[in-house]
Scaffold this active site. Structure first.
Site, PDB file in Angstrom:
ATOM      1  NE  ARG A  74      -3.477 -65.512 -77.387  1.00  0.00           N
ATOM      2  CZ  ARG A  74      -3.829 -66.603 -76.615  1.00  0.00           C
ATOM      3  NH1 ARG A  74      -4.694 -67.617 -77.352  1.00  0.00           N
ATOM      4  NH2 ARG A  74      -3.678 -67.009 -75.505  1.00  0.00           N
ATOM      5  CE1 TYR A 124     -10.885 -70.135 -76.202  1.00  0.00           C
ATOM      6  CE2 TYR A 124      -9.227 -68.562 -76.813  1.00  0.00           C
ATOM      7  CZ  TYR A 124      -9.750 -69.686 -77.255  1.00  0.00           C
ATOM      8  OH  TYR A 124      -9.742 -70.252 -78.249  1.00  0.00           O
ATOM      9  CG  HIS A 149      -9.923 -71.540 -69.839  1.00  0.00           C
ATOM     10  ND1 HIS A 149     -10.244 -72.858 -70.463  1.00  0.00           N
ATOM     11  CD2 HIS A 149      -9.302 -71.044 -70.888  1.00  0.00           C
ATOM     12  CE1 HIS A 149      -9.614 -72.627 -71.758  1.00  0.00           C
ATOM     13  NE2 HIS A 149      -9.084 -71.508 -71.951  1.00  0.00           N
ATOM     14  CE  LYS A 175      -5.353 -67.110 -71.336  1.00  0.00           C
ATOM     15  NZ  LYS A 175      -5.708 -68.354 -71.301  1.00  0.00           N
ATOM     16  CG  ASP A 202      -5.627 -71.983 -70.409  1.00  0.00           C
ATOM     17  OD1 ASP A 202      -5.156 -71.127 -69.647  1.00  0.00           O
ATOM     18  OD2 ASP A 202      -5.420 -71.975 -71.566  1.00  0.00           O
ATOM     19  CB  VAL A 248      -6.494 -84.992 -70.843  1.00  0.00           C
ATOM     20  CG1 VAL A 248      -5.664 -86.548 -71.124  1.00  0.00           C
ATOM     21  CG2 VAL A 248      -6.117 -84.277 -69.847  1.00  0.00           C
ATOM     22  CB  SER A 277      -6.843 -77.247 -79.382  1.00  0.00           C
ATOM     23  OG  SER A 277      -7.855 -76.856 -78.279  1.00  0.00           O
ATOM     24  CD  GLU A 299     -13.594 -71.621 -71.732  1.00  0.00           C
ATOM     25  OE1 GLU A 299     -13.887 -71.467 -70.765  1.00  0.00           O
ATOM     26  OE2 GLU A 299     -13.271 -70.682 -72.530  1.00  0.00           O
TER      27      GLU A 299
END
Length: 371
Positions: free
Chosen positions: A15, A94, A96, A75, A270, A239, A134, A118
């Site tokens: 990406r 992102y 995480h 990322k 992640d 989840v 997602s 996120e």
């Protein structure tokens, strides 16, 4: 504002932070856009397309990290990239952070202003910048799981949809949010025997109404979860606790009670993963086996369908980038409290509470930073 987009360097990450169309939008709004040469090749976007969009093409990432005010990525920055970040710079990607103490420490040390896709919120508590990935990951989880179920890949040799006279595979989806809903759609479409578990009665009602008799629902308590997992051929871990580490829902002990060759796909990897035995893998080496159970734990699943993922992501990230470039990130956050939820680190301070609690940092509210 000068905005830069480097090539992604994470394993098999194709990406890119800005499409040519997004770069053009930034340019026509008066901003300078620098693109690393070859950054768009994974989505089929050439340097010439970026030039035609008004971008400056630069060799290597160093000019972008050294001279651009905002760095737009997909990322989380890898260690070699984090060493190039600096105080006063905006990192928009992102992150995480909760399960990644090394990255968090490096971002804190750098002094960068780090905004995480996120944790940006939307009306009704949704996570609009996470939602498209997602959706992609949920749909891909069934493709990946179905492949891993093949005997040649270590699985039970079960076809998810079965055939006339032979039962379909049992697919258990843990979590009925965006990932779980999309995974269930794909599994139902393949003809699988699908069960969705969640703790929220409203979520169970929503998915139950949508799928009707095509999928069953069950409240997710310890007993029901363990019972479903024992019967499963394929388990999807879907989840999410926004910004925090995922809860460990399947223990190492429970693996011994599962069907040999069953498959676990951990879409929560992640955020540290929702299975006790989960560890991040890559597209180059996506699976491993623990106690005869195949684990698929690729941390950048949507990167495999880079073009679809990049365009879906840019649809939701570009509006915030335009506002931050126009107004400055502080003013943009004053005007939009949903964007303010995306601030995770600023000038050595951790500004997202779940990350601070998980990793032992003092928490500084974003409201104090932008006041």
């Amino acid at each position: 504002m000068r905005i830069g987009c480097p090539s992604e360097i994470k394993n098999h990450e194709y990406r890119v932070g800005l499409t040519p169309e997004s770069a053009r939008e930034l340019g026509v709004n008066g901003h300078d856009v620098w693109i690393q040469s070859g950054a768009g090749m994974g989505i089929g976007a050439t340097d010439d397309e970026y030039r035609d969009a008004g971008c400056k093409i630069v060799d290597g990432p160093d000019p972008i990290f050294a001279e651009c005010e905002m760095v737009v990525k997909v990322k989380e920055p890898q260690a070699i990239e984090r060493a190039k970040l600096r105080e006063g710079q905006i990192l928009y990607t992102y992150l995480h952070l909760a399960p990644d103490p090394e990255q968090t420490a490096d971002l804190v040390k750098s002094g960068v202003t780090a905004i995480a896709y996120e944790t940006v919120t939307g009306k009704g508590g949704i996570l609009p910048l996470l939602k498209p990935m997602s959706q992609v990951a949920g749909r891909m989880s069934i493709q990946a799981g179905a492949t891993a179920l093949e005997k040649a890949h270590g699985g039970r040799g079960v076809l998810v949809g079965g055939v006339p006279g032979v039962l379909p595979g049992k697919v258990v989806v843990i979590g009925g949010g965006v990932v779980g809903f999309n995974a269930a759609q794909m599994a139902v479409g393949l003809g699988g025997d699908v069960e969705i578990l969640d703790r929220d009665p409203e979520v169970l009602e929503k998915v139950g109404t949508f799928f009707e008799a095509r999928a069953s629902t069950r409240f997710s308590n310890k007993t029901n979860l363990e019972d479903a997992v024992r019967q499963a051929d394929l388990v999807i871990g879907a989840v999410l606790i926004p910004g925090a580490a995922a809860p460990k829902l399947i223990s190492r002990e429970l693996l011994k009670e599962m069907k040999p060759g069953a498959v676990l796909v951990d879409v929560a990897i992640d955020q540290g993963g929702c299975f006790e035995t989960s560890k991040a893998t890559t597209h180059a080496d996506p699976t491993y086996v623990v106690d005869d159970i195949v684990h698929y734990c690729v941390a950048n699943m949507p990167g495999a369908v880079a073009r679809t993922s990049t365009y879906a992501l840019n649809n939701v990230t570009l509006p915030h980038a335009l506002r931050m470039a126009r107004d400055g990130w502080k003013e943009a956050m004053r005007r939009d409290p949903h964007l303010a939820e995306g601030l995770n680190v600023h000038e050595g301070k951790v500004t997202y509470q779940a990350v601070a609690e998980e990793l032992g940092y003092d928490f500084t509210p974003t409201s104090e930073i932008i006041a």
